[in-house]
Motif scaffolding. Structure first.
Motif, mmCIF file in Angstrom:
data_model
loop_
_atom_site.group_PDB
_atom_site.id
_atom_site.type_symbol
_atom_site.label_atom_id
_atom_site.label_comp_id
_atom_site.label_asym_id
_atom_site.label_seq_id
_atom_site.Cartn_x
_atom_site.Cartn_y
_atom_site.Cartn_z
ATOM 1 N N UNK A 159 0.814 -1.218 0.000
ATOM 2 C CA UNK A 159 0.000 0.000 0.000
ATOM 3 C C UNK A 159 0.848 1.269 0.000
ATOM 4 N N UNK A 160 2.170 1.139 0.032
ATOM 5 C CA UNK A 160 3.030 2.317 -0.001
ATOM 6 C C UNK A 160 3.030 2.922 -1.399
ATOM 7 N N UNK A 161 3.046 4.259 -1.435
ATOM 8 C CA UNK A 161 3.118 4.956 -2.723
ATOM 9 C C UNK A 161 1.799 5.462 -3.238
ATOM 10 N N UNK A 162 0.712 5.197 -2.545
ATOM 11 C CA UNK A 162 -0.595 5.657 -3.020
ATOM 12 C C UNK A 162 -0.793 7.145 -2.747
ATOM 13 N N UNK A 163 -0.343 7.591 -1.574
ATOM 14 C CA UNK A 163 -0.412 9.022 -1.240
ATOM 15 C C UNK A 163 0.602 9.318 -0.155
ATOM 16 N N UNK A 164 1.030 10.586 -0.091
ATOM 17 C CA UNK A 164 2.021 10.967 0.901
ATOM 18 C C UNK A 164 1.475 10.838 2.313
ATOM 19 N N UNK A 165 0.206 11.200 2.497
ATOM 20 C CA UNK A 165 -0.395 11.103 3.831
ATOM 21 C C UNK A 165 -0.461 9.657 4.298
#
Length: 705
Positions: free
Chosen positions: A246-252
């Motif tokens: 799930x890393x890389x979908x959004x900075x938050x």
């Protein structure tokens, strides 16, 4: 044409079968041995004949209960003394070593330190073959050999032997004795190979009890630790894969996952150490080492001026403390500093080289070569750290040996401290430099992949495959060259006749043949010569102890808790590596190295404390990563920098306090272990009362009569 191919195939098969039998350690399983012994003592190949005769006479003189067989090893040109003792003498040796043995149920059951004067208390003491395991007998025989002390001053080849000086220790120190090794048991080792080593057993439980019975408590405890750690890795590997996906979908989301991953790693590591300490106590209770008292015997390689001990009034080597401190200040510390500085410079230069390569590739001045140009510095860094890894391990061993510690425990602690300090710089400096100074996290991920894949794969090859090939190639060469030793053996007829005369005279004086010098084995004809099991074992390398294997686990543990927040797949790759590591270490023990003497321990030693300190360091490092990456500034917009630092310090202190509170609030020894110890003590007291009552009752009957 078909017949020719069949003939060629037959010839090839015969040649290949001959080659495989010559270069495999399984050869010793078919080797011939007929020695009823426990350990093997060998002399150097070019030792003077009078040294061998002198040691034989001394053994017979100082230990009348010793049993000796003698054989000439054609593969290496050395004489071997195959040694054991009478059962009564071994029982007395078990008393001296304070081994714990089972008590009969009528005396309370359980285990108790063996006492020779109370033989009737122990279960199965009448069975000579079953009462002691092979590793226990070997440890007892080794202790008895080191207990043999001179009864008069003598000079051998210019070397003075003083009264009460250890005969074996002096011989090893002056190279009169080459080595003393415990011999393998064919049947037991073959069973371990079938149930433990081979790939078909990868997903089967380890035969821990068989390992303990054969190799001793220390090695069995290491494999329990490795297995427990590998199973514990399933949890961080699972959530690590989930976070990576799930890393890389959004900075938050990345920031939240970073904080969650860091927190979960700290909690997991703390829980792992707590549960391992409790599991360790359970194993120590089952193996009767939980309340053991460490016997600090003098290490075989300890050297010093001979002085009378104030404890036993016998001559023992003495090494003054000021010499050790002087060596540490003038040699150990400067050499370690030079080594660490050199490693640091090389690592930083390679990382700088990587940055230069990246700039040149981006500018188009260097060809990509299918990404090989970009990967070259990463592979170079992994190779350089591997080379330095071997160098500093040799340096640490040499320095610790030169510091000359008397007790094995002090030697181990100093060895662990040196190796861990060097390993931290060698393993962590490169990745921390990239994370803290360059802030190129993609490069960091690539570097960690290189470490977890290429470096760990190379470690398995270096530890198992290369030593296996080298050892067996050397063995096959020596077998081919053994013909030359036959002529040299015939030239030593005078020595052979003298050894036979001494043994024959001793056997005659004892009126029973307890010492064997088998003419068929000691004077074999070359045509009927068969390679013996013991000869092959003498050619195998010595087991290097568990320093390096334990260090690998601790360093890997550090990668997970220090860096898995930046590289979530660290635990997953570690899990895959450890599944293979279990079988690799088993392969080394059963296929490559000599059988080690067993050691009784109750825990993994200083490694436990090191990992506890590493958790505290991990809390600090992960808080620093949160600040460098700006996680809190994005999660809490408008937060002043000073407030961010204050918040991170508070979080760090709270996490440290939380981990220490949990660790101190949970008992190291499980409740059921404490209950079982209390029950055993109660039954022993009741049995003792009953015996005392019976004795008083019998005494009253005697008085009445």
């Amino acid at each position: 044409m078909s017949d020719q191919l069949t003939e060629v195939k037959s010839v090839f098969h015969k040649r290949f079968a001959h080659l495989s039998s010559a270069i495999t350690n399984r050869l010793w399983l078919n080797a011939h041995t007929n020695y009823d012994c426990d350990v093997l003592l060998t002399f150097p190949a070019r030792i003077d004949d009078n040294v061998i005769v002198w040691y034989l006479e001394k053994f017979l003189q100082l230990e009348p209960d010793i049993r000796i067989s003698i054989k000439y090893h054609f593969t290496t040109g050395v004489y071997g003394f195959y040694l054991t003792f009478t059962y009564e003498r071994i029982l007395k040796g078990a008393d001296a070593l304070q081994l714990e043995k089972p008590i009969k149920q009528e005396f309370g059951g359980g285990y108790q330190i063996f006492l020779f004067d109370e033989l009737e208390l122990y279960q199965g003491v009448e069975n000579e073959d079953q009462f002691f395991s092979t590793q226990e007998r070997q440890s007892i025989v080794l202790h008895l050999l080191y207990s043999m002390r001179m009864n008069e001053n003598q000079i051998l080849n210019g070397t003075k032997f003083k009264i009460d000086q250890s005969l074996i220790q002096r011989g090893l120190e002056k190279n009169f004795i080459r080595q003393i090794i415990p011999l393998h048991n064919k049947e037991q080792l073959n069973r371990l190979r079938d149930t433990w080593v081979w790939p078909k057993n990868v997903f089967k439980p380890q035969p821990i009890e068989d390992i303990r019975q054969y190799f001793g408590v220390k090695i069995a405890l290491y494999f329990c630790w490795l297995s427990f750690y590998t199973k514990a890795l399933c949890l961080p590997a699972a959530y690590g894969v989930y976070i990576w996906y799930h890393t890389g979908q959004s900075q938050e989301l990345d920031d939240k996952l970073f904080v969650i991953n860091s927190f979960l790693n700290i909690i997991w590591a703390t829980g792992f150490l707590i549960f391992w300490r409790r599991r360790q106590a359970e194993l120590a209770h089952e193996w009767n080492t939980l309340d053991m008292e460490q016997l600090e015997e003098t290490r075989p390689t300890y050297q010093g001026e001979l002085r009378r001990s104030p404890v036993n009034d016998k001559y023992e080597p003495y090494y003054p403390l000021w010499k050790r401190l002087l060596f540490r200040c003038l040699v150990t510390i400067p050499l370690l500093i030079i080594n660490l500085v050199l490693v640091s410079i090389c690592i930083v230069l390679i990382i700088r080289f990587q940055s230069w390569i990246d700039r040149q590739l981006k500018a188009g001045r260097l060809p990509s070569l299918m990404s090989l140009t970009e990967l070259f510095p990463k592979i170079l860094l992994a190779l350089v750290t591997t080379i330095f890894d071997d160098v500093y391990k040799r340096v640490c061993r040499w320095l610790t040996d030169k510091e000359n510690y008397r007790e094995q425990r002090a030697h181990d602690n100093q060895m662990i401290a040196k190796m861990f300090a060097c390993a931290c710089v060698n393993s962590y400096l490169g990745v921390f430099y990239i994370a803290f100074f360059t802030h190129k996290y993609i490069r960091l991920s690539d570097q960690l992949i290189t470490i977890f894949v290429i470096k760990q794969f190379w470690d398995h090859i270096k530890e198992a495959i290369i030593p296996y090939i080298v050892s067996n190639t050397r063995l096959s060469v020596l077998i081919q060259l053994s013909k030359k030793e036959h002529a040299r053996y015939n030239e030593r007829n005078e020595l052979n006749n003298e050894l036979k005369r001494i043994l024959d005279q001793w056997n005659t004086s004892k009126q029973t043949k307890i010492i064997a010098f088998n003419p068929r084995d000691s004077l074999p004809s070359f045509e009927t010569l068969s390679l013996s099991q013991a000869e092959i074992e003498c050619l195998q390398p010595k087991w290097p102890d568990l320093y390096e294997d334990s260090l690998e686990l601790v360093i890997q543990f550090g990668y997970i808790i220090f860096l898995s927040a930046l590289f979530p797949l660290a635990a997953f790759f570690s899990l895959l590596n450890n599944i293979l590591e279990i079988r690799t270490d088993a392969f080394k023990l059963c296929m490559i190295y000599q059988r080690p003497f067993s050691q009784r321990v109750k825990d993994i030693g200083h490694w436990q404390k090191i990992m506890e300190y590493m958790i505290i360091a991990a809390i600090i490092i992960n808080c620093i990563f949160c600040s460098i990456r700006g996680v809190f500034r994005r999660l809490l917009p408008g937060l002043p920098f000073a407030a961010e630092i204050f918040l991170l310090v508070c979080i760090e202190h709270l996490l440290v306090l939380f981990c220490k509170t949990i660790r101190s609030s949970i008992e190291n020894v499980p409740y059921w272990v404490r209950v079982e110890k209390a029950k055993m003590e109660y039954r022993r007291r009741e049995a003792l009362k009953k015996l005392e009552c019976n004795a008083l009752h019998n005494q009253s009957h005697v008085n009445e009569e």
